[in-house]
Design an enzyme around this catalytic site. Structure first.
Site, PDB file in Angstrom:
ATOM      1  CG  HIS A 261       4.336 114.680  76.939  1.00 10.27           C
ATOM      2  ND1 HIS A 261       5.345 115.224  76.155  1.00 10.27           N
ATOM      3  CD2 HIS A 261       3.186 115.243  76.501  1.00 10.27           C
ATOM      4  CE1 HIS A 261       4.818 116.073  75.296  1.00 10.27           C
ATOM      5  NE2 HIS A 261       3.508 116.102  75.484  1.00 10.27           N
TER       6      HIS A 261
ATOM      7  CG  HIS B  63      -2.347 119.272  79.952  1.00 13.41           C
ATOM      8  ND1 HIS B  63      -1.123 119.866  79.824  1.00 13.41           N
ATOM      9  CD2 HIS B  63      -2.513 118.508  78.840  1.00 13.41           C
ATOM     10  CE1 HIS B  63      -0.567 119.494  78.682  1.00 13.41           C
ATOM     11  NE2 HIS B  63      -1.388 118.663  78.065  1.00 13.41           N
TER      12      HIS B  63
HETATM   13  O1  G3P Z   1      -4.842 117.476  75.480  1.00 17.23           O
HETATM   14  C1  G3P Z   1      -4.007 117.699  74.413  1.00 17.23           C
HETATM   15  C2  G3P Z   1      -2.608 118.007  74.779  1.00 17.23           C
HETATM   16  O2  G3P Z   1      -2.201 117.194  75.840  1.00 17.23           O
HETATM   17  C3  G3P Z   1      -1.725 117.817  73.610  1.00 17.23           C
HETATM   18  O3  G3P Z   1      -0.440 118.262  73.802  1.00 17.23           O
HETATM   19  O4  G3P Z   1       1.949 117.886  74.077  1.00 17.23           O
HETATM   20  O5  G3P Z   1       0.551 118.170  76.058  1.00 17.23           O
HETATM   21  O6  G3P Z   1       0.417 116.095  74.766  1.00 17.23           O
HETATM   22  P1  G3P Z   1       0.662 117.556  74.710  1.00 17.23           P
HETATM   23 CA    CA Z   2      -1.236 115.091  76.114  1.00 17.49          CA
END
Ligand code: G3P
Ligand code: CA
Length: 286
Positions: A80, A38
Site C-alpha cells: 500500500h 479491502h
Molecule cells: O478501494 C479504494 C481504496 O483502497 C483506496 O484507498 O488508501 O486504501 O488504497 P487506500
Molecule cells: Ca487500495
C-alpha cells in the site's frame, strides 16, 4: 403497584421488543452488492498479504482489492505505502529496493499478525494466483509506476488471460488513461474522495466504467452524479452493514470493506447493531 412488580412488568414487556429489534431481517428486492475485501480480508489478517487474500476467498467475497507498486528492478509487488516501513520489518521505498531485497522482509504489522507471523510481500502474480484459486475477481489498485510502465502490467494480465476478470482501479487519471489504451475490454474504476464533474468528464471521455468514492463524502450527491452519467457507482471503505445497505438502496453496485462479511451485506442491520456501531465503533461508519 409494588416497585418490584413494576420492575418485573417492565422487563417482561421490554424483552420481546429488544429481541425483535435485535433480530436481523433479510433484505428483499435489493440488488446484491459486489462485495470487495479491502487489502484482502484485512480485518482478520495483515493487509495485502496472501493470508488476507485466502481469508477473503474462504469468506466468499466477490472481489479482492490490493495495491501494487513497482520495485527498482521493475517487478510488480503488493504494497500500500510508498515505503515498506509500516507493514514489514524492512525499511525503504519499494521503488528504491530490488525484488531480492524486498523478499528478505517479513510482514510485521496488521490484524491477526499472531496467526500469520511469516507473511512476505506478495508479487502481483502470487496475488492473482490466490484470487484465481478462490474465484475472486482481483480489484487491483495501481499505486506506483508511470504511464510507460502500464504496458508491463497489461502484458502480465493478458498473458494470464485476466483481462476480462480483473478490475483495475486508480486515483491517477493519467495511469487509467494509459491502461485504457492498452486494455480496451478491462473493467476500470476511477478512485476519488469526492466525486467532481471533472471526474465524470474524464470517465466518459476515456470509457472508464465506474467511480469508486470515499463513503463519508456526500454519498447521495456522488451516487446521483455517477449514475446520472451512466457510470457504475462503488464506495470504499464501508464497515457498517447499515451503511452498506443504505448505499445499496441508493443504487451503489459494490462496496469495499475491511471487516464486513459478504453475507452481512444483504442482511438488514438491526437497531441494536446500528446503535452499537454509532457509539462504540464510530470509525466503522465511513
Ligand atoms: O478501494 C479504494 C481504496 O483502497 C483506496 O484507498 O488508501 O486504501 O488504497 P487506500
Ligand atoms: Ca487500495
Amino acid at each position: 403497584m409494588k416497585k418490584k412488580t413494576k420492575k418485573l412488568l417492565c422487563v417482561l414487556l421490554c424483552t420481546p421488543l429488544i429481541f425483535l429489534l435485535a433480530v436481523p431481517g433479510t433484505v428483499k428486492g435489493e440488488k446484491q452488492l459486489f462485495a470487495v475485501a479491502h487489502r484482502g480480508f484485512s480485518g482478520s489478517a495483515p493487509e495485502n498479504t496472501l493470508a488476507a487474500f485466502r481469508l477473503a476467498g474462504e469468506a466468499g467475497y466477490s472481489g479482492c482489492e490490493f495495491d501494487i507498486r513497482l520495485t527498482k528492478d521493475k517487478v510488480w509487488v503488493v504494497m500500500h505505502d510508498d515505503s515498506v516501513d509500516r507493514t514489514t520489518n524492512g525499511s525503504g521505498n519499494v521503488s528504491e529496493l530490488t525484488y531480492a531485497e524486498l523478499s528478505a522482509f517479513t510482514v510485521d504489522g496488521g490484524n491477526g499478525l499472531e496467526k500469520y507471523p511469516e507473511e512476505k510481500i506478495p508479487t502481483l502474480t502470487e496475488a492473482l494466483d490466490v484470487c484465481r484459486e478462490y474465484s475472486l475477481a482481483p480489484v487491483v489498485e495501481i499505486k506506483g509506476g508511470e504511464s510507460g510502465d502500464m504496458a508491463s502490467l497489461a502484458k502480465i494480465l493478458s498473458a494470464r488471460k485476466e483481462k476480462e476478470n480483473v478490475v483495475l482501479i486508480s486515483f491517477s487519471e493519467e495511469l487509467l488513461e494509459a491502461l485504457r489504451r492498452l486494455m480496451p475490454e478491462t473493467e476500470m474504476w476511477l478512485l476519488t474522495g469526492t466525486v467532481l464533474p471533472s471526474h465524470i468528464s474524464f470517465c466518459r471521455k476515456n470509457k472508464i466504467d465506474g467511480i469508486s468514492f470515499a463513503y463519508k463524502n456526500n454519498a447521495s450527491a456522488s451516487i446521483a452524479m455517477v449514475e446520472g452519467a451512466g457510470l457504475k457507482a462503488v464506495s470504499w471503505t464501508v464497515d457498517s452493514a447499515f451503511a452498506a445497505r443504505r448505499l445499496a438502496q441508493r443504487g451503489v453496485a459494490g462496496i469495499t470493506t475491511n471487516s464486513l462479511l459478504p453475507q452481512e451485506l444483504n442482511v438488514k442491520e438491526n437497531l441494536f447493531g446500528f446503535i452499537w456501531n454509532k457509539v462504540f465503533n464510530p470509525s466503522s461508519n465511513g
